[in-house]
Design a protein around this motif. Sequence first.
Motif, PDB file in Angstrom:
ATOM      1  N   ASN A 209       0.823  -1.205   0.000  1.00 24.45           N
ATOM      2  CA  ASN A 209       0.000   0.000   0.000  1.00 24.45           C
ATOM      3  C   ASN A 209       0.863   1.264   0.000  1.00 24.45           C
ATOM      4  O   ASN A 209       0.497   2.272  -0.626  1.00 24.45           O
ATOM      5  CB  ASN A 209      -0.918   0.004   1.221  1.00 24.45           C
ATOM      6  N   GLN A 210       1.997   1.232   0.688  1.00 22.19           N
ATOM      7  CA  GLN A 210       2.889   2.379   0.675  1.00 22.19           C
ATOM      8  C   GLN A 210       3.419   2.648  -0.733  1.00 22.19           C
ATOM      9  O   GLN A 210       3.507   3.797  -1.175  1.00 22.19           O
ATOM     10  CB  GLN A 210       4.043   2.155   1.643  1.00 22.19           C
ATOM     11  N   ALA A 211       3.769   1.571  -1.449  1.00 25.55           N
ATOM     12  CA  ALA A 211       4.234   1.728  -2.829  1.00 25.55           C
ATOM     13  C   ALA A 211       3.123   2.285  -3.721  1.00 25.55           C
ATOM     14  O   ALA A 211       3.369   3.141  -4.584  1.00 25.55           O
ATOM     15  CB  ALA A 211       4.728   0.392  -3.363  1.00 25.55           C
ATOM     16  N   SER A 212       1.880   1.825  -3.504  1.00 21.35           N
ATOM     17  CA  SER A 212       0.751   2.322  -4.295  1.00 21.35           C
ATOM     18  C   SER A 212       0.489   3.790  -4.006  1.00 21.35           C
ATOM     19  O   SER A 212       0.217   4.581  -4.924  1.00 21.35           O
ATOM     20  CB  SER A 212      -0.500   1.492  -4.008  1.00 21.35           C
ATOM     21  N   LEU A 213       0.559   4.166  -2.738  1.00 20.05           N
ATOM     22  CA  LEU A 213       0.362   5.572  -2.386  1.00 20.05           C
ATOM     23  C   LEU A 213       1.443   6.459  -3.000  1.00 20.05           C
ATOM     24  O   LEU A 213       1.166   7.576  -3.464  1.00 20.05           O
ATOM     25  CB  LEU A 213       0.350   5.726  -0.861  1.00 20.05           C
ATOM     26  N   LYS A 214       2.655   5.985  -3.014  1.00 23.11           N
ATOM     27  CA  LYS A 214       3.736   6.745  -3.634  1.00 23.11           C
ATOM     28  C   LYS A 214       3.495   6.923  -5.130  1.00 23.11           C
ATOM     29  O   LYS A 214       3.705   8.011  -5.686  1.00 23.11           O
ATOM     30  CB  LYS A 214       5.070   6.029  -3.395  1.00 23.11           C
ATOM     31  N   LEU A 215       3.027   5.855  -5.797  1.00 23.03           N
ATOM     32  CA  LEU A 215       2.724   5.937  -7.227  1.00 23.03           C
ATOM     33  C   LEU A 215       1.585   6.927  -7.478  1.00 23.03           C
ATOM     34  O   LEU A 215       1.633   7.720  -8.429  1.00 23.03           O
ATOM     35  CB  LEU A 215       2.353   4.546  -7.751  1.00 23.03           C
ATOM     36  N   ILE A 216       0.536   6.893  -6.639  1.00 24.34           N
ATOM     37  CA  ILE A 216      -0.587   7.819  -6.796  1.00 24.34           C
ATOM     38  C   ILE A 216      -0.109   9.257  -6.634  1.00 24.34           C
ATOM     39  O   ILE A 216      -0.509  10.150  -7.400  1.00 24.34           O
ATOM     40  CB  ILE A 216      -1.686   7.480  -5.771  1.00 24.34           C
ATOM     41  N   PHE A 217       0.752   9.503  -5.661  1.00 21.75           N
ATOM     42  CA  PHE A 217       1.262  10.851  -5.441  1.00 21.75           C
ATOM     43  C   PHE A 217       2.067  11.339  -6.647  1.00 21.75           C
ATOM     44  O   PHE A 217       1.928  12.490  -7.089  1.00 21.75           O
ATOM     45  CB  PHE A 217       2.132  10.867  -4.179  1.00 21.75           C
ATOM     46  N   ILE A 218       2.875  10.467  -7.213  1.00 18.74           N
ATOM     47  CA  ILE A 218       3.695  10.853  -8.380  1.00 18.74           C
ATOM     48  C   ILE A 218       2.818  11.178  -9.573  1.00 18.74           C
ATOM     49  O   ILE A 218       3.008  12.190 -10.271  1.00 18.74           O
ATOM     50  CB  ILE A 218       4.698   9.734  -8.719  1.00 18.74           C
ATOM     51  N   GLN A 219       1.804  10.339  -9.833  1.00 19.46           N
ATOM     52  CA  GLN A 219       0.930  10.562 -10.984  1.00 19.46           C
ATOM     53  C   GLN A 219       0.087  11.825 -10.805  1.00 19.46           C
ATOM     54  O   GLN A 219      -0.142  12.562 -11.771  1.00 19.46           O
ATOM     55  CB  GLN A 219       0.028   9.349 -11.192  1.00 19.46           C
ATOM     56  N   LEU A 220      -0.382  12.080  -9.592  1.00 20.73           N
ATOM     57  CA  LEU A 220      -1.138  13.312  -9.349  1.00 20.73           C
ATOM     58  C   LEU A 220      -0.267  14.544  -9.539  1.00 20.73           C
ATOM     59  O   LEU A 220      -0.723  15.571 -10.063  1.00 20.73           O
ATOM     60  CB  LEU A 220      -1.729  13.291  -7.941  1.00 20.73           C
ATOM     61  N   LYS A 221       0.962  14.463  -9.130  1.00 18.97           N
ATOM     62  CA  LYS A 221       1.893  15.576  -9.323  1.00 18.97           C
ATOM     63  C   LYS A 221       2.102  15.848 -10.812  1.00 18.97           C
ATOM     64  O   LYS A 221       2.102  17.014 -11.253  1.00 18.97           O
ATOM     65  CB  LYS A 221       3.220  15.240  -8.640  1.00 18.97           C
ATOM     66  N   LYS A 222       2.258  14.791 -11.604  1.00 14.49           N
ATOM     67  CA  LYS A 222       2.403  14.967 -13.056  1.00 14.49           C
ATOM     68  C   LYS A 222       1.142  15.548 -13.665  1.00 14.49           C
ATOM     69  O   LYS A 222       1.204  16.408 -14.561  1.00 14.49           O
ATOM     70  CB  LYS A 222       2.728  13.615 -13.704  1.00 14.49           C
ATOM     71  N   LEU A 223      -0.018  15.077 -13.193  1.00 16.58           N
ATOM     72  CA  LEU A 223      -1.287  15.573 -13.731  1.00 16.58           C
ATOM     73  C   LEU A 223      -1.464  17.064 -13.446  1.00 16.58           C
ATOM     74  O   LEU A 223      -1.855  17.829 -14.343  1.00 16.58           O
ATOM     75  CB  LEU A 223      -2.439  14.768 -13.127  1.00 16.58           C
ATOM     76  N   LEU A 224      -1.181  17.474 -12.225  1.00 18.59           N
ATOM     77  CA  LEU A 224      -1.301  18.894 -11.892  1.00 18.59           C
ATOM     78  C   LEU A 224      -0.319  19.741 -12.696  1.00 18.59           C
ATOM     79  O   LEU A 224      -0.659  20.828 -13.167  1.00 18.59           O
ATOM     80  CB  LEU A 224      -1.064  19.093 -10.392  1.00 18.59           C
ATOM     81  N   ARG A 225       0.882  19.241 -12.865  1.00 19.90           N
ATOM     82  CA  ARG A 225       1.870  19.976 -13.652  1.00 19.90           C
ATOM     83  C   ARG A 225       1.425  20.120 -15.104  1.00 19.90           C
ATOM     84  O   ARG A 225       1.698  21.130 -15.755  1.00 19.90           O
ATOM     85  CB  ARG A 225       3.218  19.259 -13.583  1.00 19.90           C
ATOM     86  N   HIS A 226       0.697  19.111 -15.599  1.00 19.00           N
ATOM     87  CA  HIS A 226       0.222  19.157 -16.980  1.00 19.00           C
ATOM     88  C   HIS A 226      -0.982  20.082 -17.134  1.00 19.00           C
ATOM     89  O   HIS A 226      -1.114  20.777 -18.150  1.00 19.00           O
ATOM     90  CB  HIS A 226      -0.157  17.733 -17.426  1.00 19.00           C
ATOM     91  N   VAL A 296      -4.131   5.098 -16.781  1.00 21.26           N
ATOM     92  CA  VAL A 296      -3.772   3.718 -17.129  1.00 21.26           C
ATOM     93  C   VAL A 296      -2.567   3.251 -16.327  1.00 21.26           C
ATOM     94  O   VAL A 296      -2.501   2.085 -15.893  1.00 21.26           O
ATOM     95  CB  VAL A 296      -3.503   3.621 -18.646  1.00 21.26           C
ATOM     96  N   ARG A 297      -1.624   4.166 -16.095  1.00 24.71           N
ATOM     97  CA  ARG A 297      -0.446   3.788 -15.300  1.00 24.71           C
ATOM     98  C   ARG A 297      -0.854   3.377 -13.887  1.00 24.71           C
ATOM     99  O   ARG A 297      -0.261   2.455 -13.302  1.00 24.71           O
ATOM    100  CB  ARG A 297       0.530   4.982 -15.247  1.00 24.71           C
ATOM    101  N   LEU A 298      -1.844   4.034 -13.332  1.00 26.30           N
ATOM    102  CA  LEU A 298      -2.329   3.648 -12.009  1.00 26.30           C
ATOM    103  C   LEU A 298      -3.029   2.298 -12.051  1.00 26.30           C
ATOM    104  O   LEU A 298      -2.857   1.464 -11.155  1.00 26.30           O
ATOM    105  CB  LEU A 298      -3.274   4.719 -11.462  1.00 26.30           C
ATOM    106  N   LEU A 299      -3.841   2.064 -13.076  1.00 26.90           N
ATOM    107  CA  LEU A 299      -4.590   0.808 -13.159  1.00 26.90           C
ATOM    108  C   LEU A 299      -3.701  -0.391 -13.456  1.00 26.90           C
ATOM    109  O   LEU A 299      -4.111  -1.536 -13.232  1.00 26.90           O
ATOM    110  CB  LEU A 299      -5.683   0.914 -14.229  1.00 26.90           C
TER     111      LEU A 299
END
Length: 314
Positions: A209-226, A296-299
């Motif tokens: 779950n910690q790894a999943s949360l880290k991945l979610i945080f990274i993808q959200l950061k990329k999404l906001l930057r985009h 898709v990267r999250l799924l």
Amino acid sequence: MMWAMVGILKIIGWTLVILLALVILLLLAVLFAAVGYRAEGTFLEGKLKGWVKCFWLFHILSVQVAFEEKTKTTVRLFGIPVRSPKRKKKKKVRSGVSPDYQEAEDDFSDGGDEFEEDREEEGLEDNGLNEPGWEEEDGEETVLGAQELGEPEKSKTDSSIGSRIKGIFSRIRKTLEHIPDSIRNMESRLKAAWEKKEKMTAWIQNKENQASLKLIFIQLKKLLRHILPRKGEARITFGLGEDPYLTGQVLTYLSPFYALYAEHIELYPEFDRKVLEIEGNCRGRIRIGFVLGYAVRLLLDKNIRKIVRAYLGR
């Protein structure tokens, strides 16, 4: 004859190939052609004015929303305004009142006039002389005492005080009866909250779950930057009143973030008056393909899929 059939089949085949190519091109355009947006606005003297415009594929399709006293939306396709069909105007009806209720109210008011006329014809007047406790003798008004009416005041007062005291004691008794139930409900709620806290702690401490949360945080950061604007500027004039200390405190709280907003936001503090004025503009773009790629990267993460299935199946 056979050559003619071959020619027809060849034409049909090329037509299908061209249609398929057009569909693929359209799909690629939707996914990777950027949807641009621009916005400009002001907030002066408590009034908001501005506009927001979104456009796609070299302004083939554009939507602009301007807001001042009224909001106006304009849709253009190949530069030509697309107008929605006009709706028929409805008859005005008094706000908050249905037509049936309005007709009934009119009838009631008319009937009320007739009722007043009947009362006048019968010689009845609402002057309070026909109520109990009043008598009229030889044109003089006489007030009857409480004993003559047969209603002793003392007994009425005693009964009202006794009923009030009984009501107070009954409410106290009901409150005391509900105290054990309230305590049991509070205990059950605290127990449920503690169980949720234990489950959440165990879920967070899980390495997957910690790894999943880290991945979610990274993808959200990329999404906001985009999604966030790439260019823009703003000028903010603010003041919190005659006390300059409050305005200085706001500047103190904002100073650690100066490096983040210095290139795009200009602050003009006013220490002797209360004011808030904002002027600014921004522009950016969004590609739907990139947004879908982040999702898709999250799924693709097995643990995230497991969490999503558990959430949807609950």
